[in-house]
Design a protein around this motif. Structure first.
Motif, PDB file in Angstrom:
ATOM      1  N   ILE A  31       0.863  -1.330  -0.101  1.00  0.00           N
ATOM      2  CA  ILE A  31       0.088  -0.022   0.171  1.00  0.00           C
ATOM      3  C   ILE A  31       1.017   0.975  -0.074  1.00  0.00           C
TER       4      ILE A  31
ATOM      5  N   ARG B 127      -4.908   5.975  -2.114  1.00  0.00           N
ATOM      6  CA  ARG B 127      -4.269   4.840  -1.787  1.00  0.00           C
ATOM      7  C   ARG B 127      -4.014   3.961  -2.903  1.00  0.00           C
TER       8      ARG B 127
ATOM      9  N   ILE C 192      -2.986   0.384  -4.181  1.00  0.00           N
ATOM     10  CA  ILE C 192      -2.929  -1.102  -3.751  1.00  0.00           C
ATOM     11  C   ILE C 192      -2.731  -1.926  -4.640  1.00  0.00           C
TER      12      ILE C 192
ATOM     13  N   GLU D 176     -10.422   0.760   1.072  1.00  0.00           N
ATOM     14  CA  GLU D 176      -9.613  -0.314   0.814  1.00  0.00           C
ATOM     15  C   GLU D 176     -10.099  -1.875   0.625  1.00  0.00           C
TER      16      GLU D 176
ATOM     17  N   SER E 293     -10.936  -2.572  -2.938  1.00  0.00           N
ATOM     18  CA  SER E 293      -9.780  -2.549  -3.604  1.00  0.00           C
ATOM     19  C   SER E 293      -9.229  -4.178  -3.511  1.00  0.00           C
ATOM     20  N   TYR E 294      -9.378  -4.546  -2.089  1.00  0.00           N
ATOM     21  CA  TYR E 294      -9.123  -5.873  -1.843  1.00  0.00           C
ATOM     22  C   TYR E 294     -10.024  -6.994  -2.779  1.00  0.00           C
TER      23      TYR E 294
END
Length: 194
Positions: A56, A63, A65, A139, A142-143
């Protein structure tokens, strides 16, 4: 890994073999028309798992990633070889059946090796994709997107694995192989499987 050899009632083996994809056509005449039974089979329970570590990097506005590593495992740690329990333990026909079924164990092992190579290539391509930029606090999205990319890369490989296994097993289970099996041990198989 070791192969567990189990003595199983022949009816269970026959039912298991007949329920496998493509086997009804291949073994139908043996089982349905001639009243034959199947002497053995290999039971596999493949497992798959993966772990992803992420890198990250924060910018002023978002951010970035991306995966830093993807560890993927597809294995069958304990294949089982089933042999008809009507064969006396240690008999010629029991050993001949085990020898035949060991060929199928090797098919599964070879297919796993090929799958591992294809998966490594596919996952390297995923890992080389550009990082995803997400807003702070997003986030998890994104994961989830990265996990979806990984699954999308790997899922088609399972179909390739199954196709390889079916084709290689069918190449082993052919009329000449069964003719040879019928002849070994002075025709013991016919005596026990009728």
């Amino acid at each position: 890994g070791a192969v567990a050899i189990q003595r199983i009632p022949v009816e269970q083996i026959t039912a298991r073999v007949m329920s496998a994809p493509g086997n009804q056509q291949q073994f139908g005449s043996l089982v349905d028309q001639r009243g034959g039974k199947v002497a053995g089979t290999v039971v596999t329970l493949p497992r798959n798992a993966y772990q992803v570590a992420f890198t990250i990097k924060d910018t002023d506005s978002d951010r970035c990633i991306r995966p830093s590593s993807i560890a993927y495992q597809f294995s069958d740690p304990h294949p089982q070889l089933w042999v008809a329990d009507v064969f006396p333990e240690g008999s010629c026909i029991a050993q001949a059946t085990i020898t035949h079924e060991q060929k199928h164990v090797e098919v599964f092992r070879a297919a796993l090796r090929h799958l591992a190579l294809r998966a490594e290539h596919a996952l390297n391509l995923v890992a080389a994709l550009p990082a995803m930029n997400v807003a702070f606090g997003d986030e998890n999205a994104s994961y989830e997107a990265w996990y979806a990319r990984i699954n999308d890369a790997v899922q088609p490989l399972f179909a390739d694995y199954n196709t390889e296994v079916i084709a290689a097993n069918n190449a082993i289970d052919n009329p000449s192989e069964y003719q040879a099996m019928a002849q070994v041990c002075n025709g013991e198989a016919a005596r026990y499987l009728r």
